[in-house]
Structure formats: structure tokens, C-alpha cells
Design a protein around this motif. Structure first.
Motif, PDB file in Angstrom:
ATOM      1  N   SER A 170       0.829  -1.214   0.000  1.00  0.00           N
ATOM      2  CA  SER A 170       0.000   0.000   0.000  1.00  0.00           C
ATOM      3  C   SER A 170       0.860   1.260   0.000  1.00  0.00           C
ATOM      4  CB  SER A 170      -0.919   0.000   1.226  1.00  0.00           C
ATOM      5  OG  SER A 170      -1.850  -1.057   1.158  1.00  0.00           O
ATOM      6  N   LEU A 171       1.958   1.239   0.754  1.00  0.00           N
ATOM      7  CA  LEU A 171       2.875   2.385   0.760  1.00  0.00           C
ATOM      8  C   LEU A 171       3.470   2.606  -0.627  1.00  0.00           C
ATOM      9  CD1 LEU A 171       4.777   1.917   4.149  1.00  0.00           C
ATOM     10  CD2 LEU A 171       3.143   3.722   3.576  1.00  0.00           C
ATOM     11  N   SER A 172       3.896   1.516  -1.256  1.00  0.00           N
ATOM     12  CA  SER A 172       4.477   1.634  -2.592  1.00  0.00           C
ATOM     13  C   SER A 172       3.445   2.118  -3.609  1.00  0.00           C
ATOM     14  CB  SER A 172       5.041   0.277  -3.026  1.00  0.00           C
ATOM     15  OG  SER A 172       5.655   0.363  -4.298  1.00  0.00           O
ATOM     16  N   CYS A 173       2.227   1.573  -3.537  1.00  0.00           N
ATOM     17  CA  CYS A 173       1.156   2.020  -4.443  1.00  0.00           C
ATOM     18  C   CYS A 173       0.817   3.479  -4.201  1.00  0.00           C
ATOM     19  CB  CYS A 173      -0.081   1.149  -4.263  1.00  0.00           C
ATOM     20  SG  CYS A 173       0.075  -0.537  -4.905  1.00  0.00           S
ATOM     21  N   GLY A 174       0.829   3.903  -2.921  1.00  0.00           N
ATOM     22  CA  GLY A 174       0.563   5.299  -2.605  1.00  0.00           C
ATOM     23  C   GLY A 174       1.611   6.213  -3.200  1.00  0.00           C
ATOM     24  N   MET A 175       2.883   5.817  -3.109  1.00  0.00           N
ATOM     25  CA  MET A 175       3.942   6.621  -3.711  1.00  0.00           C
ATOM     26  C   MET A 175       3.825   6.625  -5.231  1.00  0.00           C
ATOM     27  SD  MET A 175       7.315   6.045  -1.300  1.00  0.00           S
ATOM     28  CE  MET A 175       7.014   4.366  -0.717  1.00  0.00           C
ATOM     29  N   GLY A 176       3.372   5.499  -5.793  1.00  0.00           N
ATOM     30  CA  GLY A 176       3.145   5.460  -7.226  1.00  0.00           C
ATOM     31  C   GLY A 176       2.050   6.419  -7.661  1.00  0.00           C
ATOM     32  N   LEU A 177       0.964   6.479  -6.890  1.00  0.00           N
ATOM     33  CA  LEU A 177      -0.116   7.428  -7.199  1.00  0.00           C
ATOM     34  C   LEU A 177       0.375   8.867  -7.139  1.00  0.00           C
ATOM     35  CD1 LEU A 177      -3.428   6.208  -5.471  1.00  0.00           C
ATOM     36  CD2 LEU A 177      -2.999   6.546  -7.909  1.00  0.00           C
ATOM     37  N   VAL A 178       1.134   9.198  -6.101  1.00  0.00           N
ATOM     38  CA  VAL A 178       1.644  10.568  -5.955  1.00  0.00           C
ATOM     39  C   VAL A 178       2.610  10.903  -7.082  1.00  0.00           C
ATOM     40  CG1 VAL A 178       2.987  12.115  -4.479  1.00  0.00           C
ATOM     41  CG2 VAL A 178       1.311  10.572  -3.458  1.00  0.00           C
ATOM     42  N   MET A 179       3.479   9.948  -7.412  1.00  0.00           N
ATOM     43  CA  MET A 179       4.418  10.155  -8.509  1.00  0.00           C
ATOM     44  C   MET A 179       3.664  10.396  -9.814  1.00  0.00           C
ATOM     45  SD  MET A 179       7.659  10.085  -9.675  1.00  0.00           S
ATOM     46  CE  MET A 179       8.681   9.145  -8.518  1.00  0.00           C
ATOM     47  N   GLY A 180       2.695   9.539 -10.115  1.00  0.00           N
ATOM     48  CA  GLY A 180       1.940   9.685 -11.344  1.00  0.00           C
ATOM     49  C   GLY A 180       1.145  10.977 -11.407  1.00  0.00           C
ATOM     50  N   ALA A 181       0.502  11.339 -10.292  1.00  0.00           N
ATOM     51  CA  ALA A 181      -0.286  12.573 -10.259  1.00  0.00           C
ATOM     52  C   ALA A 181       0.601  13.795 -10.463  1.00  0.00           C
ATOM     53  CB  ALA A 181      -1.034  12.677  -8.929  1.00  0.00           C
ATOM     54  N   SER A 182       1.766  13.803  -9.843  1.00  0.00           N
ATOM     55  CA  SER A 182       2.682  14.949  -9.958  1.00  0.00           C
ATOM     56  C   SER A 182       3.186  15.110 -11.384  1.00  0.00           C
ATOM     57  CB  SER A 182       3.868  14.775  -8.999  1.00  0.00           C
ATOM     58  OG  SER A 182       3.429  14.634  -7.668  1.00  0.00           O
ATOM     59  N   LEU A 183       3.528  13.999 -12.012  1.00  0.00           N
ATOM     60  CA  LEU A 183       4.041  14.071 -13.381  1.00  0.00           C
ATOM     61  C   LEU A 183       2.931  14.437 -14.370  1.00  0.00           C
ATOM     62  CD1 LEU A 183       6.452  10.995 -13.316  1.00  0.00           C
ATOM     63  CD2 LEU A 183       7.062  13.424 -13.286  1.00  0.00           C
ATOM     64  N   LEU A 184       1.714  13.934 -14.134  1.00  0.00           N
ATOM     65  CA  LEU A 184       0.591  14.335 -14.990  1.00  0.00           C
ATOM     66  C   LEU A 184       0.284  15.817 -14.862  1.00  0.00           C
ATOM     67  CD1 LEU A 184      -1.928  11.349 -14.636  1.00  0.00           C
ATOM     68  CD2 LEU A 184      -0.661  12.033 -16.681  1.00  0.00           C
ATOM     69  N   ALA A 185       0.561  16.364 -13.676  1.00  0.00           N
ATOM     70  CA  ALA A 185       0.352  17.798 -13.461  1.00  0.00           C
ATOM     71  C   ALA A 185       1.480  18.647 -14.030  1.00  0.00           C
ATOM     72  CB  ALA A 185       0.204  18.075 -11.963  1.00  0.00           C
ATOM     73  N   GLY A 186       2.496  18.001 -14.598  1.00  0.00           N
ATOM     74  CA  GLY A 186       3.611  18.721 -15.198  1.00  0.00           C
ATOM     75  C   GLY A 186       4.573  19.317 -14.192  1.00  0.00           C
ATOM     76  N   LEU A 187       4.727  18.664 -13.054  1.00  0.00           N
ATOM     77  CA  LEU A 187       5.555  19.204 -11.981  1.00  0.00           C
ATOM     78  C   LEU A 187       6.897  18.497 -11.856  1.00  0.00           C
ATOM     79  CD1 LEU A 187       2.757  19.559  -9.260  1.00  0.00           C
ATOM     80  CD2 LEU A 187       3.740  21.376 -10.680  1.00  0.00           C
ATOM     81  N   GLY A 188       7.279  17.726 -12.872  1.00  0.00           N
ATOM     82  CA  GLY A 188       8.532  16.997 -12.812  1.00  0.00           C
ATOM     83  C   GLY A 188       9.743  17.894 -12.669  1.00  0.00           C
ATOM     84  N   SER A 189       9.737  19.026 -13.347  1.00  0.00           N
ATOM     85  CA  SER A 189      10.881  19.948 -13.259  1.00  0.00           C
ATOM     86  C   SER A 189      10.827  20.805 -12.006  1.00  0.00           C
ATOM     87  CB  SER A 189      10.915  20.849 -14.499  1.00  0.00           C
ATOM     88  OG  SER A 189       9.698  21.590 -14.613  1.00  0.00           O
ATOM     89  N   VAL A 190       9.630  21.115 -11.530  1.00  0.00           N
ATOM     90  CA  VAL A 190       9.480  21.975 -10.349  1.00  0.00           C
ATOM     91  C   VAL A 190       9.840  21.226  -9.076  1.00  0.00           C
ATOM     92  CG1 VAL A 190       7.883  23.420  -9.033  1.00  0.00           C
ATOM     93  CG2 VAL A 190       7.681  23.287 -11.526  1.00  0.00           C
ATOM     94  N   PHE A 191       9.350  19.990  -8.954  1.00  0.00           N
ATOM     95  CA  PHE A 191       9.576  19.190  -7.746  1.00  0.00           C
ATOM     96  C   PHE A 191      10.437  17.963  -8.053  1.00  0.00           C
ATOM     97  CE2 PHE A 191       5.603  21.427  -6.666  1.00  0.00           C
ATOM     98  CZ  PHE A 191       5.959  21.955  -5.426  1.00  0.00           C
ATOM     99  N   GLY A 192      11.431  18.151  -8.908  1.00  0.00           N
ATOM    100  CA  GLY A 192      12.292  17.044  -9.287  1.00  0.00           C
ATOM    101  C   GLY A 192      12.983  16.395  -8.099  1.00  0.00           C
TER     102      GLY A 192
END
Length: 301
Positions: A170-192
């Protein structure tokens, strides 16, 4: 005993709660200097933080609400749903139902505050809400594994390592959700740097999850219960063994572990790697729960 609807609930509830836990910890760690005071006890954050937490909690809430709906659909009747919340005994499923509702409430309030839809607040209140949501999320995460372990009629699940496996997944899936949501929001460069830290901790959790799987299988296969041994063999050699090895072990553990290493060691962060890692972790988390439920319910090979 357990339908596919319950498997979906176990997966979505764990992943959504895991995301709430990760986001709540991130909220606690946001520097005080990132908040600006407004009139009438209002707080303001920059657009980057609004998108980060707004998208993150949106994904978490979708998972939590969908998980609850799958659970209620499996119960089938309104009186059975009501009985979840009115049962005089503090059984696992009742505790889990309340924890799920409070987790949804905490995540909703946080989403509204971070998105600036609720402005009459303070940094102290927001941080307190983060702490409370994190604690409730831990209950939801732990509950999904403890629910199965409490069912003594299924020897495969009556294993001390099962809750540990579910918690780590569940922890790993939760981090996966946060990672995916952040990248979909285009925040990869801001919160790299933040996303690289998430990838690092996700890799650590996946390594512990792999160790838990090995320990779970070893203790199952040497169990005194013949049914548990049969279920363990069904898991690794039976009709769903290909799905277990390819869908969970390879796709859910090996591939994201390798991708997390790449994410940690490269700058700037590559969105394609992050999205692939998140997708593999989530797919593996679902497959693991499905295979465990099927092997426990159908122990023959």
C-alpha cells in the motif's frame, strides 16, 4: 467468500490511503516560509503547491471513494452497509469502514485547503490535519492486511507476514499514485528533487516488500497446515502462477525497482520513467491481492 469487488476494494483502499499518508507527510515537511499570510486568518501557497497537493489528493480520493463503493457493492444491500457502522462489536471490517470514511474526510479537507478553496485556516491547523490524516491512513493501510489475517478459516492468510506485505504494498502504491499525479500535473521539473526522494523511498519499500514475499512464502510452505501448504503451492505453481510471477514479481517488484534506481540517479527526472514505474507498481499491487485471494479461496492445484 471474497469476490473481485472485494479485491478491488483491498487494492484501491490501500493505494488511496497510502497516497494520503505520503501527501500528509509531505505537507508536514513543507517549509513554513512557503506559506504567506492573508487577511482574516487566511493562508496562501504558490501555484506549484496547489497543483502538487490538488492533483495528489484528487487521485487519492478517487481511489478511496471507488474502493468504498466496491465494498458497498459487494455487500449488496443497504442494511448490510448500515450494519458496518452500527455493529456493537469492534470487528476489523467495522473499524476499517470508519477509518475509510475519516480518511476520505481528512483528504477532502486537505485538498480544499491546499487548493485555496478553504482559506480561513492557519498553518498550525493544516499541519494538525496532516498529522491526523496520516494516522488514519495508517489504520486503513494496516486494516486491509489484518482483515485477511483474522480469517482463520483460510490458512494461507493466517500468516504474520501478510499484514506486513499489504502495508508495504500500500505504501508503494501510494507513492506510485503521488508520482503519477505529480508528473501528470507537469511538476517533474518543479519538484524534481522531491520526486527523486519519493523514488528512493519507493525503491526501499519495494525491496522490503520483496523480502516480505519471500518470508511469507517460506513460512507458508513449511506450515503445519496442509491446506496452507496447498494454497502456497497454488500461489506459486497453480493456475494463476504465471500472473503471480509475471504480474507481481516481475512487473510489480523487479521493473519498478530498476526504474526507481534510474529516477534517483538521473537529472532532470524523466516523466516517462516515473509514469512507467507508477503504472507497474499499481498493476503489481492489484495482481498480488488478486492472486493471494484466489490461492486462499481455492487451495487445490
Amino acid at each position: 467468500m471474497f469476490s473481485e469487488l472485494v479485491v478491488c476494494y483491498l487494492f484501491l483502499g490501500g493505494a488511496g490511503a497510502g497516497a494520503c499518508l505520503v501527501l500528509s507527510v509531505m505537507g508536514i515537511l513543507v517549509p513554513r516560509s512557503r506559506f504567506s499570510k492573508g487577511p482574516a486568518r487566511s493562508i496562501f501557497v504558490s501555484w506549484e503547491y496547489r497543483k502538487l497537493f490538488g492533483f495528489g489528493f484528487a487521485f487519492a480520493l478517487v481511489a478511496l471513494v471507488a474502493g468504498g463503493l466496491f465494498l458497498f457493492a459487494d455487500l449488496g444491500r443497504a442494511d448490510m452497509v448500515l450494519q458496518l457502522f452500527t455493529s456493537p462489536r469492534a470487528v476489523h471490517i467495522t473499524i476499517g469502514a470508519y477509518a475509510l470514511i475519516f480518511c476520505i474526510l481528512g483528504a477532502t479537507l486537505q485538498a480544499l485547503i491546499w487548493a485555496q478553496m478553504i482559506r480561513r485556516s492557519s498553518v498550525f491547523i493544516l499541519r494538525l490535519l496532516c498529522v491526523l490524516t496520516a494516522l488514519i491512513s495508517l489504520v486503513v493501510i494496516a486494516y486491509t492486511g489484518l482483515l485477511l489475517q483474522s480469517l482463520r478459516s483460510v490458512p494461507l492468510w493466517h500468516n504474520i507476514w501478510l499484514p506486513a506485505l499489504f502495508i508495504l504494498s500500500s505504501l508503494s502504491c501510494g507513492m506510485g499514485l503521488v508520482m503519477g499525479a505529480s508528473l501528470l500535473a507537469g511538476l517533474g521539473s518543479v519538484f524534481g528533487s522531491v520526486l527523486r526522494q519519493i523514488a528512493f523511498f519507493d525503491g526501499l519499500v519495494i525491496a522490503l516488500e520483496a523480502l516480505s514475499v519471500v518470508t511469507f512464502l517460506l513460512t507458508t510452505l513449511v506450515s503445519a497446515s496442509k491446506t496452507a501448504v496447498l494454497s502456497g503451492k497454488e500461489l506459486v505453481l497453480g493456475s494463476n502462477s504465471g500472473l503471480f510471477w509475471a504480474g507481481f514479481v516481475l512487473l510489480g517488484l523487479v521493473v519498478p525497482l530498476a526504474l526507481d534506481y534510474q529516477l534517483c540517479s538521473r537529472q532532470p527526472i524523466r516523466a516517462s520513467l516515473g509514469m512507467t514505474s507508477a503504472a507497474c507498481v499499481l498493476a503489481g499491487g492489484f495482481v498480488m491481492r488478486y492472486c493471494l485471494v484466489q490461492a486462499g479461496v481455492h487451495p487445490g492445484i
